[in-house]
Design a protein around this motif. Structure first.
Motif, PDB file in Angstrom:
ATOM      1  N   ASN A  59      13.101  -1.257  -2.786  1.00  0.00           N
ATOM      2  CA  ASN A  59      11.979  -1.228  -3.723  1.00  0.00           C
ATOM      3  C   ASN A  59      11.091  -0.010  -3.459  1.00  0.00           C
ATOM      4  N   PRO A  60      11.542   1.168  -3.833  1.00  0.00           N
ATOM      5  CA  PRO A  60      10.763   2.394  -3.593  1.00  0.00           C
ATOM      6  C   PRO A  60       9.372   2.296  -4.225  1.00  0.00           C
ATOM      7  N   GLY A  61       8.381   2.805  -3.500  1.00  0.00           N
ATOM      8  CA  GLY A  61       7.018   2.763  -3.997  1.00  0.00           C
ATOM      9  C   GLY A  61       6.252   1.524  -3.591  1.00  0.00           C
ATOM     10  N   PHE A  62       6.950   0.541  -3.037  1.00  0.00           N
ATOM     11  CA  PHE A  62       6.301  -0.676  -2.557  1.00  0.00           C
ATOM     12  C   PHE A  62       5.754  -0.462  -1.147  1.00  0.00           C
ATOM     13  N   MET A  63       4.942  -1.420  -0.694  1.00  0.00           N
ATOM     14  CA  MET A  63       4.511  -1.499   0.695  1.00  0.00           C
ATOM     15  C   MET A  63       5.082  -2.778   1.287  1.00  0.00           C
ATOM     16  N   ALA A  64       5.521  -2.721   2.523  1.00  0.00           N
ATOM     17  CA  ALA A  64       6.053  -3.902   3.199  1.00  0.00           C
ATOM     18  C   ALA A  64       5.095  -4.314   4.306  1.00  0.00           C
ATOM     19  N   ILE A  65       4.813  -5.607   4.379  1.00  0.00           N
ATOM     20  CA  ILE A  65       3.840  -6.136   5.332  1.00  0.00           C
ATOM     21  C   ILE A  65       4.520  -7.193   6.194  1.00  0.00           C
ATOM     22  N   GLY A  66       4.602  -6.954   7.478  1.00  0.00           N
ATOM     23  CA  GLY A  66       5.185  -7.916   8.410  1.00  0.00           C
ATOM     24  C   GLY A  66       4.083  -8.520   9.264  1.00  0.00           C
ATOM     25  N   ILE A  67       3.926  -9.840   9.210  1.00  0.00           N
ATOM     26  CA  ILE A  67       2.814 -10.501   9.883  1.00  0.00           C
ATOM     27  C   ILE A  67       3.341 -11.371  11.017  1.00  0.00           C
ATOM     28  N   CYS A  68       2.780 -11.186  12.195  1.00  0.00           N
ATOM     29  CA  CYS A  68       3.200 -11.965  13.360  1.00  0.00           C
ATOM     30  C   CYS A  68       2.542 -13.344  13.360  1.00  0.00           C
ATOM     31  N   GLU A  69       3.023 -14.200  14.244  1.00  0.00           N
ATOM     32  CA  GLU A  69       2.527 -15.574  14.303  1.00  0.00           C
ATOM     33  C   GLU A  69       1.076 -15.613  14.778  1.00  0.00           C
ATOM     34  N   ASP A  70       0.348 -16.616  14.304  1.00  0.00           N
ATOM     35  CA  ASP A  70      -1.080 -16.792  14.566  1.00  0.00           C
ATOM     36  C   ASP A  70      -1.869 -15.526  14.225  1.00  0.00           C
ATOM     37  N   THR A  71      -1.436 -14.865  13.158  1.00  0.00           N
ATOM     38  CA  THR A  71      -2.089 -13.653  12.663  1.00  0.00           C
ATOM     39  C   THR A  71      -2.148 -13.730  11.146  1.00  0.00           C
ATOM     40  N   GLY A  72      -3.217 -13.224  10.591  1.00  0.00           N
ATOM     41  CA  GLY A  72      -3.337 -13.219   9.142  1.00  0.00           C
ATOM     42  C   GLY A  72      -4.030 -11.969   8.659  1.00  0.00           C
ATOM     43  N   LEU A  73      -4.044 -11.811   7.335  1.00  0.00           N
ATOM     44  CA  LEU A  73      -4.751 -10.711   6.692  1.00  0.00           C
ATOM     45  C   LEU A  73      -5.654 -11.292   5.617  1.00  0.00           C
ATOM     46  N   VAL A  74      -6.910 -10.853   5.583  1.00  0.00           N
ATOM     47  CA  VAL A  74      -7.798 -11.185   4.477  1.00  0.00           C
ATOM     48  C   VAL A  74      -7.748  -9.990   3.527  1.00  0.00           C
ATOM     49  N   ILE A  75      -7.246 -10.215   2.311  1.00  0.00           N
ATOM     50  CA  ILE A  75      -7.039  -9.121   1.353  1.00  0.00           C
ATOM     51  C   ILE A  75      -8.052  -9.260   0.224  1.00  0.00           C
ATOM     52  N   SER A  76      -8.942  -8.281   0.131  1.00  0.00           N
ATOM     53  CA  SER A  76     -10.000  -8.285  -0.882  1.00  0.00           C
ATOM     54  C   SER A  76      -9.679  -7.267  -1.969  1.00  0.00           C
ATOM     55  N   GLY A  77     -10.006  -7.610  -3.210  1.00  0.00           N
ATOM     56  CA  GLY A  77      -9.801  -6.697  -4.323  1.00  0.00           C
ATOM     57  C   GLY A  77      -8.357  -6.301  -4.524  1.00  0.00           C
ATOM     58  N   GLY A  78      -7.431  -7.118  -4.002  1.00  0.00           N
ATOM     59  CA  GLY A  78      -6.019  -6.791  -4.126  1.00  0.00           C
ATOM     60  C   GLY A  78      -5.625  -5.532  -3.395  1.00  0.00           C
ATOM     61  N   ASN A  79      -6.461  -5.103  -2.431  1.00  0.00           N
ATOM     62  CA  ASN A  79      -6.233  -3.795  -1.831  1.00  0.00           C
ATOM     63  C   ASN A  79      -6.602  -3.703  -0.353  1.00  0.00           C
ATOM     64  N   HIS A  80      -7.811  -4.115   0.010  1.00  0.00           N
ATOM     65  CA  HIS A  80      -8.301  -3.894   1.372  1.00  0.00           C
ATOM     66  C   HIS A  80      -7.856  -5.015   2.291  1.00  0.00           C
ATOM     67  N   LEU A  81      -7.138  -4.661   3.366  1.00  0.00           N
ATOM     68  CA  LEU A  81      -6.623  -5.629   4.331  1.00  0.00           C
ATOM     69  C   LEU A  81      -7.512  -5.646   5.568  1.00  0.00           C
ATOM     70  N   ARG A  82      -7.892  -6.851   5.995  1.00  0.00           N
ATOM     71  CA  ARG A  82      -8.619  -7.036   7.256  1.00  0.00           C
ATOM     72  C   ARG A  82      -7.834  -8.011   8.115  1.00  0.00           C
ATOM     73  N   THR A  83      -7.614  -7.675   9.376  1.00  0.00           N
ATOM     74  CA  THR A  83      -6.749  -8.473  10.238  1.00  0.00           C
ATOM     75  C   THR A  83      -7.535  -9.575  10.941  1.00  0.00           C
TER      76      THR A  83
END
Length: 283
Positions: free
Chosen positions: A204-228
């Protein structure tokens, strides 16, 4: 320019701490369940202990076990107003289900099988309402393991965790597309999923891939900004600057080479802008 969603997404890598006794989740660093734990942060992104929450157990083959586990976990955090929904073909668009979704401050998708979750919820009134609330309101969509993987535009349906990057080890399909042009994988380090997420990205060229480890999360605001959040790390893979790869020519199960794959490691205190492809250190 498309309007940015007003809600938040919280994908979680699985095995989040679910009780004070389980306060280190999948990592070795001790966290305080009531103050630093991921489920606490999910509630704080809504209205704290007063939040009205729907837990969706559709992905699980053990919905009663999931129901009891998360009712107990959120109760320990002072959240008493939790509805549990196991959605299937009969009740996904029922008046009662849609009424609950209209009233809650957020939803939490449990782990299980992301294919089951997507097949039962995509193309329903429930999904239409969920997307509408996420786009237009301060609404939280959280999910762990399969519940996190389903959020992205492309979902890994199946994929072997081989030692090497071999062509043909993954099968992908559509996801909920709450986060466009992304692929999310979970249990990332513990189950050795770097190779399968990399192939999904190369498909899937142009995509971003996100790999999340256990007991870890991301808060994603505005469909864009990631906070760990959480006790571990998340990885961002991007293929924007790949210079050489044999991916297209390689035959099935042949090893793949890649020059210039971008890898960023996020932990608590670090974030990322998907649109700007920019690493952010929080002050």
């Amino acid at each position: 320019m498309m309007d940015l969603p007003k809600g938040k997404l919280i994908p979680i890598g699985g095995k989040e701490a679910r009780s004070p006794q389980d306060n280190n989740g999948g990592g070795s660093r001790q966290v305080t369940f009531q103050h630093e734990g991921i489920l606490q942060e999910v509630l704080m992104e809504m209205k704290g202990p007063e939040s009205r929450l729907a837990v969706i157990t559709t992905a699980s083959e053990l919905p009663e076990e999931m129901r009891d586990m998360y009712l107990k976990a959120f109760d320990a955090l002072g959240c008493k107003n939790v509805e549990v929904l196991h959605l299937d073909g009969r009740n996904v668009d029922s008046k009662n289900t849609l009424s609950i979704l209209e009233e809650v401050d957020g939803v939490f998708f449990t782990g299980g099988d992301q294919v089951r979750l997507i097949d039962r919820i995509c193309d329903t009134k429930f999904m239409d309402l969920l997307k509408d609330r996420y786009r237009n309101e301060d609404f939280v969509v959280a999910g762990t393991s399969a519940g996190a993987m389903a959020m992205s535009a492309v979902t890994i349906r199946e994929g072997s965790s081989t030692e090497s990057l071999l062509k043909g080890i993954v099968e992908v399909s559509r996801g909920f597309t709450l986060l466009p042009k992304t692929i999310i994988d979970t249990h990332f380090m513990s189950r050795g999923r770097f190779s399968r997420l990399t192939e999904a990205l190369l498909l899937n060229p142009g995509f971003m891939a996100i790999g999340i480890c256990e007991d870890t999360g991301l808060v994603i605001s505005g469909g864009n900004h990631l906070r760990t959040i959480g006790s571990g790390v998340a990885l961002i893979l991007e293929a924007d600057h790949i210079r050489n790869t044999n991916f297209k020519e390689a035959k099935r199960m042949q090893p793949v080479y890649v020059e210039g794959l971008g890898v960023h490691v996020l932990a608590r205190g670090a974030g990322y802008s998907l649109s700007e492809r920019k690493f952010i250190v929080e002050k």
